[in-house]
Design an enzyme around this catalytic site. Structure first.
Site, PDB file in Angstrom:
ATOM      1  N   HIS A  47       5.093  15.988   8.450  1.00 21.30           N
ATOM      2  CA  HIS A  47       4.401  14.910   9.162  1.00 21.30           C
ATOM      3  C   HIS A  47       3.482  15.466  10.261  1.00 21.30           C
ATOM      4  O   HIS A  47       3.548  15.059  11.432  1.00 21.30           O
ATOM      5  CB  HIS A  47       5.406  13.930   9.777  1.00 21.30           C
ATOM      6  N   ARG A  95       3.077   6.884   4.565  1.00 22.68           N
ATOM      7  CA  ARG A  95       4.504   6.761   4.828  1.00 22.68           C
ATOM      8  C   ARG A  95       5.258   7.076   3.547  1.00 22.68           C
ATOM      9  O   ARG A  95       4.884   6.639   2.460  1.00 22.68           O
ATOM     10  CB  ARG A  95       4.864   5.353   5.317  1.00 22.68           C
ATOM     11  N   GLU A 149      12.544   9.990   6.738  1.00 26.95           N
ATOM     12  CA  GLU A 149      12.342  10.953   7.821  1.00 26.95           C
ATOM     13  C   GLU A 149      12.608  10.384   9.208  1.00 26.95           C
ATOM     14  O   GLU A 149      12.844  11.141  10.160  1.00 26.95           O
ATOM     15  CB  GLU A 149      10.912  11.511   7.780  1.00 26.95           C
TER      16      GLU A 149
END
Length: 327
Positions: A297, A239, A268
């Site tokens: 991602h 993360r 994000e």
């Protein structure tokens, strides 16, 4: 009128067709593009709702759904769901977080971690661009060292960290890990250290494999980067908010970090992030520097993994709903 429980599905989740068929076999499905289209009338008798990343499922939304029993997310963490509010209202949150046996069959995040490491260490994007520019020379692209002559430090050695540890051993790297919850190394040839500071001081490459919590938010800050080996590398497929953006930029600019490869950014999941991604400090830096690689991602993004995690989440929702009906 349908006797099936009502469920909200959002097109932005991009479920594959057979998983959509499974939903429609078992639920009266409301299909919307994204949560901005939620309608109060339709929400009234929804029993199950999916929760897409990028939209916070908060107490206010739960209170608009008095019949809601289950919130489902085919993710391994749920920063986008107010779990405390759900618990207060007797709503079950389903995710992949505790599905350890199933998750051990899902390997793409560990695979991308290794791909990012090789991409950064070998400057693959730069080498490719040079060929497209008509250059055929190896000399600008010498990596600093062989991976087998570098040490790998893992922050977290759960499901993904363990797989990456095995890759490191296979590549001949000395591998260390810091994880206060794992005393005995799960992989032969891997060594435990007692602190993050010790880990980063020993490691040429540091790879992050931990959940985002209040304790881990901005865990990698300026003080910790000062403990890194000069000229080391950072890989992050966990993360973005675990790493303090300003501190990471300073480490890259000073050379404390020779490079970084990341699949995540700190903000994000904020609504509208796609419209401003080019203005993110790390993206702006990467646009003019070769020592930072960023991917959007994609760690878990293989078609087969998408299919399996979608189906597993649907089946878990059905199982939980069946338990509730029995109770």
């Amino acid at each position: 009128m349908s006797s099936k429980p009502k469920l909200i599905y959002y097109r932005m989740l991009n479920f594959q067709q057979d998983n959509m068929d499974l939903l429609k076999e078992n639920f009266d499905v409301i299909v919307l593009d994204d949560p901005t289209q939620d309608d109060d009338i339709e929400l009234l008798d929804v029993v199950v709702s999916f929760a897409p990343l990028g939209f916070y499922f908060n107490a206010e939304k739960m209170d608009r759904m008095p019949a809601l029993r289950i919130i489902a997310s085919n993710t391994t963490s749920v920063p986008h769901i107010d779990e405390a509010a759900a618990k207060e209202r007797g709503i079950k949150v389903i995710s992949l977080r505790e599905e350890l046996a199933f998750l051990r069959t899902i390997t793409p995040t560990a695979e991308l971690t290794w791909g990012l490491m090789l991409t950064m260490m070998r400057n693959i994007p730069g080498a490719f661009r040079s060929v497209l520019d008509g250059q055929w020379s190896r000399w600008p692209f010498g990596a600093p060292r062989m991976l087998s002559r570098m040490t790998l430090g893992l922050v977290g050695i759960g499901r993904i960290g363990e797989i990456v540890a095995r890759y490191g051993v296979a590549f001949g790297m000395p591998v260390y890990y810091y994880d206060p919850y794992v005393e005995i190394p799960p992989v032969e040839g891997v060594s435990k250290v007692d602190s993050l500071e010790e880990l980063v001081s020993l490691s040429d490459v540091v790879s992050l494999h931990l959940h985002l919590t209040d304790e881990t938010r901005n865990l990698f800050n300026a003080a910790l980067f000062d403990k890194f080996r000069e000229g080391s590398y950072l890989i992050n497929t966990s993360r973005g908010a675990i790493v303090e953006t300003a501190a990471m930029l300073a480490a890259l600019e000073s050379g404390r970090l020779a490079g970084a490869a990341i699949d995540v950014l700190d903000d994000e999941f904020e609504q509208g992030f796609n419209k401003s991604v080019k203005e993110h400090p790390l993206v702006r830096y990467a646009a003019t520097h070769d020592n930072l690689v960023i991917t959007p991602h994609i760690a878990g993004s293989t078609v087969d993994a998408w299919h399996l995690t979608q189906k597993h989440t649907i089946k878990r929702a059905l199982e939980e709903l069946a338990k509730m009906e029995v109770a």
